[in-house]
Design an enzyme around this catalytic site. Structure first.
Site, PDB file in Angstrom:
ATOM      1  N   SER A 141     -70.435  90.566  21.638  1.00 13.15           N
ATOM      2  CA  SER A 141     -69.951  90.031  22.912  1.00 13.15           C
ATOM      3  C   SER A 141     -70.068  88.517  22.895  1.00 13.15           C
ATOM      4  O   SER A 141     -70.898  87.946  22.173  1.00 13.15           O
ATOM      5  CB  SER A 141     -70.779  90.584  24.073  1.00 13.15           C
ATOM      6  OG  SER A 141     -70.460  89.918  25.293  1.00 13.15           O
ATOM      7  N   TYR A 154     -79.091  92.967  27.518  1.00  8.91           N
ATOM      8  CA  TYR A 154     -77.747  93.060  26.935  1.00  8.91           C
ATOM      9  C   TYR A 154     -77.433  91.805  26.116  1.00  8.91           C
ATOM     10  O   TYR A 154     -76.934  91.896  24.983  1.00  8.91           O
ATOM     11  CB  TYR A 154     -76.720  93.243  28.047  1.00  8.91           C
ATOM     12  CG  TYR A 154     -75.308  93.470  27.552  1.00  8.91           C
ATOM     13  CD1 TYR A 154     -74.904  94.717  27.106  1.00  8.91           C
ATOM     14  CD2 TYR A 154     -74.378  92.430  27.527  1.00  8.91           C
ATOM     15  CE1 TYR A 154     -73.606  94.933  26.653  1.00  8.91           C
ATOM     16  CE2 TYR A 154     -73.088  92.634  27.073  1.00  8.91           C
ATOM     17  CZ  TYR A 154     -72.702  93.890  26.641  1.00  8.91           C
ATOM     18  OH  TYR A 154     -71.422  94.095  26.181  1.00  8.91           O
TER      19      TYR A 154
END
Length: 348
Positions: A141, A154
Site C-alpha cells: 500500500s 496496517y
C-alpha cells in the site's frame, strides 16, 4: 511471463482487489486457485471466472494459519501441477487511536497482513524453487511509504511487506534464481468494501479517502508486473507522486497525510459503534462480497487530476529549490499540496 494457461493463486479473492484480479486473470484463460474465508463469495467468483473461459477452484483459507496456507499451495499443485503466480492480497485493518485499540486486534492485523504474507511467500517460493520459475506478487500500500494516523498496525504491516519483498529479491539474486521474481504493488485508496468491514474504535464511520481509484486499476497493475516483472510499482499518478514527494520532503507529506485522514477518511457526520469488523471472521454482508465498495472509484477523475497536478507541481518546485537551497518556496509547495488535498476532499 506468459499469462495464458498459467496457474495463479490469489488470496483475499472474495472481494475488492482480489476479486478484480481474479476476473482480470480469468479473461486471459488462466487456471485460478481462489482463496478467502468466504465460501459462498468464492463459489460465485468461481462461476464468474469459469464463464469467462478460465478453470477455477475455490479453497477456503485463513491466511493467518500456516497449515491452511500450505494446504492452499498443495491444492493448487494437485489440481493444476504447478504454481506460476502467487498473489498475496488478503489483509485486514482497524481505525483507532494507537492507545485505544485492543492489543489483541493489533496483533491480529499483524498476523494476517505480515505473517499471512510470510506464509504465502514460503508456500509459493518452495514450489517455485522446485519448478525453477514463478512470480510472487505482494500487494502492499502507499501507506507502507507514508503511514497514516489511526491505522498504525496496517501501516506497519504494509511497510513490512515492502521490506519482505526487498529481502526476498536480494536472496534470489544471490542464489542466481533469474526466473523467480518478487514484485510489490502499492495501491492508493481503492474503491472496495475494505472500509465497510474494517474494525473501528474512533466513533466515526470510515470512508474512502480521496482520490479514489478503481480496484480494476490495481488488478491491471498486478497483471502488468506478472507479464513484465518489476520490483515495485505504485498504482496511479497520485500514488507515484506521493511516493516521490515523501522521499523529497517527508515531514511535509506526513503532515498532509495526517490532515487528510482526519478531514476525509473519518466521517464528521456519521458515527460508528466500536466494532472488531472482519478481524476474526468474514463479513456476512453480501454487499461486501463485491469488487467495489460504492465509493465511486471510476468517477473521481477530476479530484485525482487536481491533486495530481498539485503534487507534480510541488515536486518540481521542491527539486529546483533543493538545488538552489530556497527553503521558503518549499513550504509554499507543500501548502499547494495541502490546498489540493483539501479541495479534493470536499464532497467526499
Amino acid at each position: 511471463m506468459r499469462i495464458k494457461n498459467s496457474v495463479v493463486v490469489i488470496t483475499g479473492a472474495a472481494s475488492g482487489i482480489g476479486r478484480a484480479t481474479a476476473l482480470r486473470f480469468a479473461r486471459r484463460r488462466t487456471n485460478l486457485v481462489l482463496a478467502s474465508r468466504r465460501v459462498e463469495a468464492l463459489e460465485t467468483l468461481v462461476a464468474e471466472c469459469t464463464a469467462l473461459g478460465s478453470r477455477a477452484i475455490a479453497v477456503p483459507t485463513d491466511t493467518s494459519e500456516y497449515d491452511a496456507v500450505q494446504e492452499l499451495a498443495s491444492r493448487a499443485v494437485e489440481e493444476f501441477g504447478r504454481i506460476d503466480v502467487w498473489v498475496n492480497n488478503a489483509a485486514v485493518s482497524f481505525f483507532s487511536p494507537f492507545l485505544e485499540v485492543p492489543l489483541r486486534d493489533f496483533e491480529r492485523v499483524i498476523d494476517v497482513n505480515v505473517m499471512g504474507y510470510v506464509y504465502g511467500a514460503r508456500a509459493a517460493l518452495e514450489r517455485m524453487q522446485d519448478q525453477g520459475s514463478g512470480v510472487l506478487v505482494n500487494v502492499a500500500s502507499i501507506v507502507g511509504e507514508i503511514p497514516q494516523p489511526y491505522t498504525s498496525a496496517y501501516s506497519m504491516s504494509k511497510a513490512a511487506v515492502r521490506a519482505l519483498g526487498v529481502s526476498l529479491r536480494s536472496e534470489l539474486k544471490l542464489d542466481r534464481k533469474k526466473h523467480i521474481h518478487v514484485c510489490t504493488v502499492l495501491p492508493p485508496t481503492i474503491d472496495t468494501p475494505f472500509f465497510n468491514h474494517a474494525a473501528n474504535y474512533t466513533g466515526r464511520r470510515a470512508v474512502a479517502m480521496p482520490p479514489v481509484y478503481s480496484a480494476d486499476r490495481v488488478a491491471k497493475a498486478i497483471l502488468d508486473v506478472v507479464e513484465v516483472p518489476t520490483r515495485e510499482v505504485a498504482v496511479g499518478r497520485i500514488g507515484r507522486s506521493m511516493v516521490r514527494q515523501h522521499r523529497l520532503m517527508p515531514a511535509r507529506l506526513e503532515k498532509v497525510m495526517a490532515v487528510q485522514v482526519e478531514n476525509s477518511h473519518l466521517s464528521k457526520k456519521e458515527p460508528a459503534e466500536d466494532s472488531t469488523g472482519n478481524l476474526y471472521g468474514p463479513s456476512l454482508d453480501p454487499a461486501n462480497a463485491a469488487v467495489t465498495g460504492g465509493w465511486s472509484g471510476k468517477r473521481r477523475t477530476a479530484q485525482r487530476m487536481v491533486l495530481g497536478t498539485a503534487l507534480v507541481g510541488a515536486g518540481a518546485v521542491v527539486f529546483g529549490d533543493k538545488l538552489k537551497g530556497a527553503l521558503p518556496v518549499v513550504a509554499g509547495a507543500a501548502g499547494t499540496v495541502g490546498q489540493a488535498v483539501k479541495a479534493a476532499s470536499k464532497g467526499s
